[in-house]
Design an enzyme around this catalytic site. Structure first.
Site, mmCIF file in Angstrom:
data_model
loop_
_atom_site.group_PDB
_atom_site.id
_atom_site.type_symbol
_atom_site.label_atom_id
_atom_site.label_comp_id
_atom_site.label_asym_id
_atom_site.label_seq_id
_atom_site.Cartn_x
_atom_site.Cartn_y
_atom_site.Cartn_z
ATOM 1 N N CYS A 108 -2.270 9.192 2.297
ATOM 2 C CA CYS A 108 -1.660 8.447 1.300
ATOM 3 C C CYS A 108 -2.872 9.144 -0.104
ATOM 4 O O CYS A 108 -3.012 9.085 -1.358
ATOM 5 C CB CYS A 108 -1.491 7.582 1.138
ATOM 6 S SG CYS A 108 -3.527 6.791 2.264
ATOM 7 N N GLU B 86 0.785 -1.024 -0.477
ATOM 8 C CA GLU B 86 0.033 0.353 -0.117
ATOM 9 C C GLU B 86 1.189 1.495 -0.147
ATOM 10 O O GLU B 86 1.660 1.848 0.575
ATOM 11 C CB GLU B 86 -0.790 0.179 1.041
ATOM 12 C CG GLU B 86 -1.821 -1.403 1.303
ATOM 13 C CD GLU B 86 -2.812 -1.420 -0.105
ATOM 14 O OE1 GLU B 86 -2.878 -0.057 -0.113
ATOM 15 O OE2 GLU B 86 -3.850 -2.189 0.551
#
Ligand code: NAD
Length: 502
Positions: free
Chosen positions: A278, A244
C-alpha cells in the site's frame, strides 16, 4: 504440507482452498463462515473481552510479550508459510514478521503509559472540581485484513486493539487465511484461558457478516472500493470504523537530495514485494537539475530486479491473479499516451510474474499516475522544482505515505505533502516505527493504528469530574441566587473580554 482446519464444518458446508500463487500448490482448506458462526465468535469474544480487560495493564503486558516472543521463536515457520501462501520471497516475509514483533513489543510496554488515568486541568469557574480522563477498552474489535502483508498489516491493528484491552475477531484475506490462522493459534498458545484473539474464515461475505455482528469497532485494511462497502455495512449499527486503504505514494527528489540513495530507495520502495505494498513508491517527481542522473541510476538498478520463486529471486509473483490485468491495462494506457519504458515494456506481464518496468514521459492523467498499480512499475517524472513536485504529488485522490530526498527544504516538503506519513531520505521507515501513528487521508482512509494514536483509536475516552468541596452558591442549579450570574459575567469579562495584544 497443506493445513486442514479442524474447526471446518460438517461435510456439505462450503469450504475454500488457499493456494500458492507461484506453484498452485494447496496451502490450506478452510470453512466459509456465515453470519451465524461469526455472531457466535463475537459472543465468545464478548465474554473474553471482560476477562482480558480485567487483567489490567500488567497482566496484558506479560501476555503480549509472551506472544511476541513466541512469534520471534517461530519466525522461521511463519516466514515459510507466508512465502508459500502469499508468494513473496522469504526475505520480505521476514521483514514483515520482524516489524510485527516490534509493534507488539512497543504496545505491550507502552499501553499503560498512554492509556492510564490522568488528571486534567480544572478551570476557574469549576475550581472546586477535579478532573480526570481515562481510556477504557471498547469491548470487541473486528479486524479485516488484506493479503499483501498478511502478518504485518493485521498485527498493527490487532496489537493496538489488544493493547487497549479489547478482544479481537480477525477475518484474514481469503488468499492468506493460513497465515491468519497461524497468528491466532500462536496467541491461543500463550493465552489459553479465553478466546481473546479469534479468526473467522471466508471471503467478503464473512467480512460483511463481521461488520454487521455488533462489534464495537471495525478496523478494515484493503481497497477503497471494499472500504466503502464496509463503512456502509457498519453504518447500519453505527459501528465506528478505521479504514486503512490503498495508496499512490509519491517520492520527491530535490536538487540537493542524495541522488544515488534516492534511486536505490525508489527502486526498492517501488518494486519490493513486486510493488504489492500500500506504501509502494508509485510515482517519482525529480527536479530537472538531477533528473538525468537519477533516471540513469534507476535504470541500472531496476534492470537487475528479478522475479521468480527460487531462493535468489528479488520479487515473487503477483498474488491476486486479476491484478495482472490491471497492470497490463495501466501499461497499455501509458504507452498509448506516449510514455516510454526504459526498463521492461509492453510484454512485462508474464503471469504469474511481472518484470520490472521504469516509465518516463508519462502524462499526469495516465491511469498509471492516478490509480493504484500494485505491480513493479515505476513512473519517473521531470519537474521544474520541488514546489511543482509537491503540487503534482498532492493532486492525487490518495494520501497514504510519501518520501522526500532533499536537504535544505526537506522538512518543508515533508510537511507540505498531503499524506498521513512522510519519510525523509528513506522510504517506508514510518511503517516500522512503532511509536508513530499509521494511516492516510482521502481515498487512503482515516483513523490510525500503531503508536499512542492507535491505542486511543481502540479506546473510549472517559471523562470524570469530582466535586472536592461545595461552594456556598452553585451556578449550575435552579437555586442559584439572582445576583450570581451578573457577578460571574463581570468576572468573565475581566478574564476573557480583553482584545489579544499584537
Ligand atoms: P480487498 O478490499 O479486496 O479485501 C480486503 C479484505 O476485505 C479481505 O479480507 C476481503 O475478504 C474483505 N472483504 C471483501 N469484501 C468485503 C465486504 N463486502 N465486507 C467486508 N469485508 C470484505 O483488498 P485486498 O486486495 O485484500 O488488499 C489490497 C488492498 O489493500 C490495496 O488497495 C492496498 O493498498 C490495501 N492495503 C492498505 C494498507 C494500509 O495500511 N493502508 C495495507 C495493506 C494493504
Amino acid at each position: 504440507m497443506a493445513v486442514t482446519d479442524d474447526r471446518a464444518p460438517a461435510t456439505g458446508d462450503a469450504t475454500f482452498d488457499s493456494t500458492s500463487p507461484a506453484s498452485g500448490e494447496l496451502v490450506g482448506t478452510f470453512p466459509v463462515q456465515g453470519p451465524e458462526q461469526v455472531a457466535e465468535a463475537v459472543s465468545r469474544a464478548r465474554r473474553a473481552a471482560g476477562w482480558w480487560a480485567g487483567l489490567g495493564f500488567d497482566g496484558r503486558r506479560r501476555r503480549l510479550l509472551a506472544y511476541k516472543a513466541l512469534l520471534a521463536r517461530r519466525s522461521g515457520e511463519l516466514v515459510d508459510l507466508v512465502h508459500r501462501e502469499n508468494g513473496k520471497p522469504a526475505a520480505d516475509a521476514f521483514v514483515e514478521v520482524l516489524l510485527a514483533v516490534e509493534h507488539l513489543d512497543w504496545v505491550a510496554r507502552k499501553a499503560e503509559r498512554v492509556l492510564r488515568p490522568r488528571r486534567a486541568a480544572s478551570t476557574l469557574v469549576l475550581a472546586n472540581h477535579s478532573a480526570s480522563v481515562e481510556y477504557q477498552p471498547l469491548g470487541v474489535v473486528g479486524v479485516i485484513g488484506p493479503w499483501n502483508y498478511p502478518v504485518y498489516t493485521p498485527t498493527g491493528a490487532i496489537a493496538s486493539a489488544l493493547g487497549a484491552g479489547n478482544a479481537v475477531v480477525f477475518k484474514p484475506s481469503e488468499l492468506t487465511t493460513a497465515v491468519g490462522r497461524f497468528l491466532a493459534d500462536a496467541f491461543a498458545e500463550v493465552v489459553p484461558e479465553q478466546p481473546v484473539l479469534q479468526v473467522v474464515t471466508g471471503d467478503g461475505t464473512t467480512g460483511n457478516a463481521l461488520c454487521q455482528a455488533g462489534v464495537d469497532k471495525v478496523s478494515f485494511t484493503g481497497s477503497p472500493a471494499t472500504g466503502r462497502k464496509v463503512m456502509a455495512a457498519c453504518a447500519e449499527r453505527l459501528t465506528p470504523v478505521v479504514l486503512e486503504l490503498g495508496g499512490k505514494d509519491a517520492m520527491i527528489v530535490d536538487e540537493d537530495g542524495d541522488v544515488d540513495a534516492a534511486a536505490e530507495q525508489a527502486v526498492w520502495g517501488g518494486m519490493a514485494n513486486a510493488g504489492q505494498t500500500c506504501l509502494a513508491i508509485e510515482r517519482v517527481y525529480v527536479v530537472d537539475r538531477v533528473y538525468d542522473r537519477f533516471v540513469d541510476r534507476v535504470v541500472e538498478l531496476a534492470a537487475r530486479v528479478r522475479p521468480g520463486a527460487d531462493a535468489d529471486a528479488d520479487i515473487g509473483p503477483i498474488t491476486l491473479p486479476r491484478q495482472l490485468e490491471v497492470i497490463r491495462r495501466q501499461l497499455a494506457d501509458a504507452f498509448e499516451r506516449g510514455a516510454r519504458a526504459l526498463v521492461g515494456g509492453p510484454d512485462a506481464v508474464r503471469p504469474p510474474y511481472v518484470d520490472p518496468v521504469v516509465l518516463v514521459d508519462v502524462p499526469e492523467d495516465a491511469l498509471v499516475m492516478r490509480e493504484e498499480t500494485f505491480g513493479p512499475v515505476l513512473p519517473v517524472v521531470r519537474v521544474r522544482d520541488a514546489d511543482e513536485a509537491v503540487e503534482r504529488a498532492n493532486a492525487s485522490a490518495y494520501g497514504l505515505g510519501a518520501a522526500v530526498f532533499a536537504r535544505r527544504r526537506a522538512d518543508h516538503i515533508a510537511r507540505a505533502l498531503r499524506s498521513g506519513m512522510t519519510s525523509v531520505n528513506s522510504v517506508l521507515t514510518f511503517a516500522g516505527m512503532p511509536s508513530l501513528p499509521f494511516g492516510g487521508v482521502g481515498e487512503s482512509g482515516f483513523g490510525r493504528v500503531h503508536g499512542p494514536d492507535g491505542l486511543r483509536e481502540f479506546s473510549r475516552s472517559k471523562a470524570i469530574t469530582r466535586q472536592r468541596f461545595p461552594l456556598p452558591f452553585a451556578m449550575l442549579s435552579f437555586d442559584r441566587p439572582a445576583r450570581l450570574l451578573p457577578a460571574v459575567e463581570r468576572a468573565m469579562k475581566l478574564r476573557h473580554a480583553r482584545r489579544p495584544r499584537g
